[in-house]
Design a protein around this motif. Structure first.
Motif, short mmCIF file in Angstrom:
data_model
loop_
_atom_site.label_atom_id
_atom_site.label_comp_id
_atom_site.label_asym_id
_atom_site.label_seq_id
_atom_site.Cartn_x
_atom_site.Cartn_y
_atom_site.Cartn_z
N ARG A 51 -33.25 -70.93 -33.10
CA ARG A 51 -32.21 -70.19 -32.63
C ARG A 51 -31.53 -69.44 -33.94
NH1 ARG A 51 -29.45 -73.54 -28.95
NH2 ARG A 51 -30.01 -73.02 -27.11
N ALA A 52 -31.71 -68.01 -34.45
CA ALA A 52 -31.21 -67.51 -35.21
C ALA A 52 -32.74 -67.25 -35.87
CB ALA A 52 -30.23 -68.11 -36.11
N TYR A 53 -33.39 -67.16 -35.57
CA TYR A 53 -34.93 -67.00 -36.26
C TYR A 53 -35.07 -67.98 -37.33
CZ TYR A 53 -32.79 -62.46 -34.92
OH TYR A 53 -31.98 -61.41 -33.85
N ALA A 54 -34.77 -69.52 -37.50
CA ALA A 54 -34.71 -70.21 -38.18
C ALA A 54 -36.27 -71.27 -36.94
CB ALA A 54 -34.28 -71.47 -37.52
N GLY A 55 -36.61 -72.93 -38.06
CA GLY A 55 -38.40 -72.82 -37.54
C GLY A 55 -39.97 -72.37 -37.90
N PRO A 56 -40.34 -72.66 -37.42
CA PRO A 56 -41.80 -72.68 -37.23
C PRO A 56 -42.23 -71.41 -36.66
CG PRO A 56 -42.02 -74.68 -36.37
CD PRO A 56 -40.61 -74.14 -36.98
N ALA A 57 -42.84 -70.29 -36.82
CA ALA A 57 -43.29 -68.80 -36.52
C ALA A 57 -43.56 -68.60 -36.34
CB ALA A 57 -42.31 -67.88 -37.51
N LEU A 58 -44.22 -67.81 -34.89
CA LEU A 58 -45.95 -67.10 -34.52
C LEU A 58 -45.77 -65.36 -34.47
CD1 LEU A 58 -48.75 -67.57 -33.80
CD2 LEU A 58 -47.40 -67.58 -31.49
N GLY A 59 -46.53 -64.97 -35.57
CA GLY A 59 -46.16 -63.33 -35.58
C GLY A 59 -47.50 -62.68 -34.64
N SER A 79 -35.47 -67.76 -30.32
CA SER A 79 -35.22 -66.74 -30.75
C SER A 79 -36.95 -66.06 -30.54
CB SER A 79 -34.27 -66.56 -31.65
OG SER A 79 -35.36 -67.31 -32.89
N VAL A 80 -36.55 -64.59 -31.27
CA VAL A 80 -37.65 -63.36 -31.49
C VAL A 80 -36.74 -62.69 -32.70
CG1 VAL A 80 -39.13 -62.21 -30.22
CG2 VAL A 80 -38.45 -63.76 -28.87
N GLY A 81 -37.87 -61.90 -33.48
CA GLY A 81 -37.69 -60.62 -34.22
C GLY A 81 -38.70 -59.67 -33.76
N VAL A 82 -37.65 -58.34 -32.98
CA VAL A 82 -38.93 -57.67 -32.17
C VAL A 82 -38.69 -56.49 -33.92
CG1 VAL A 82 -39.16 -56.20 -30.54
CG2 VAL A 82 -37.87 -58.00 -30.48
N ALA A 83 -39.85 -55.29 -34.22
CA ALA A 83 -40.14 -54.00 -34.74
C ALA A 83 -39.55 -53.57 -33.76
CB ALA A 83 -41.53 -54.70 -35.35
N ALA A 87 -41.74 -53.48 -27.53
CA ALA A 87 -41.00 -53.45 -26.02
C ALA A 87 -41.81 -55.31 -26.21
CB ALA A 87 -41.16 -53.04 -24.80
N VAL A 88 -40.87 -56.31 -25.80
CA VAL A 88 -41.22 -57.72 -25.96
C VAL A 88 -40.68 -58.23 -24.23
CG1 VAL A 88 -41.22 -60.42 -26.79
CG2 VAL A 88 -41.44 -57.94 -27.71
N PHE A 104 -35.94 -55.21 -26.29
CA PHE A 104 -36.26 -54.08 -27.09
C PHE A 104 -35.72 -53.95 -28.57
CE2 PHE A 104 -36.18 -52.75 -22.67
CZ PHE A 104 -37.79 -52.05 -22.79
N GLU A 105 -35.28 -55.47 -28.86
CA GLU A 105 -35.25 -55.46 -30.21
C GLU A 105 -34.77 -57.18 -30.28
OE1 GLU A 105 -30.70 -54.14 -29.27
OE2 GLU A 105 -29.87 -55.49 -27.84
N ASP A 106 -33.90 -57.25 -31.91
CA ASP A 106 -33.78 -58.63 -31.83
C ASP A 106 -33.54 -59.34 -31.27
OD1 ASP A 106 -35.62 -57.71 -33.69
OD2 ASP A 106 -33.56 -58.09 -35.62
N ILE A 107 -33.85 -60.75 -30.30
CA ILE A 107 -32.55 -61.59 -30.42
C ILE A 107 -32.65 -62.99 -30.59
CG2 ILE A 107 -32.97 -63.02 -27.67
CD1 ILE A 107 -32.21 -59.99 -27.12
N ASP A 108 -31.26 -63.09 -31.34
CA ASP A 108 -31.03 -64.53 -31.58
C ASP A 108 -31.27 -65.68 -30.71
OD1 ASP A 108 -29.13 -64.03 -31.67
OD2 ASP A 108 -28.09 -64.55 -33.19
N ASN A 109 -31.06 -65.67 -30.00
CA ASN A 109 -30.97 -66.54 -29.01
C ASN A 109 -30.97 -66.77 -27.39
OD1 ASN A 109 -29.73 -68.80 -27.07
ND2 ASN A 109 -27.98 -69.62 -28.00
#
Length: 128
Positions: A51-59, A79-83, A87-88, A104-109
């Motif tokens: 959660r909150a953009y922690a841990g291993p990441a896959l772009g 969690s997902v970071g969105v440019a 749309a994700v 359509f935006e960052d989701i921290d949880n």
């Protein structure tokens, strides 16, 4: 674009290298191969196991194709970071099937979707 912390593991690097090279795990062979972005700041969407953009990441880049998540990320996204302008859509089952959530935006949880995402679709577009 908002910057996110990038954490990589050896397993993620091996899976990403296999996907970039065109080799796909057998379970993912039927889907188009989408090249993971080199770094989170180059990705259209970055998927995190914590959660909150922690841990291993896959772009991933915004290709609009269904992508089954590789080992190490399947059923682990929190969690997902969105440019901007992206749309994700996340799905509970492989092959972009089952219950889904689009944003359509960052989701921290991801709430009830945490630990349930098996496939995703990342595309350019905005909510309407």
């Amino acid at each position: 674009m908002k910057e996110y912390p990038v954490r990589r593991s050896i397993a993620v690097g091996v899976v990403a290298a296999a996907i970039v090279a065109g080799a796909a795990p057998a379970a993912h062979a039927a889907l188009p191969q989408v090249r993971p972005a080199v770094a989170a700041d180059e990705a259209a969407a970055t998927f995190y196991t914590g959660r909150a953009y922690a841990g291993p990441a896959l772009g991933l880049e915004a290709q609009g194709e269904c992508v089954n998540l590789p080992a190490g990320f399947n059923d682990r996204i929190a969690s997902v970071g969105v440019a901007s302008g992206v749309a994700v859509e996340v799905f509970e089952d492989a092959g972009c099937a089952g219950s889904s959530l689009e944003f359509f935006e960052d989701i921290d949880n991801l709430g009830s979707f945490t630990g349930k995402v098996s496939s995703v679709r990342v595309r350019y577009g905005t909510g309407g």
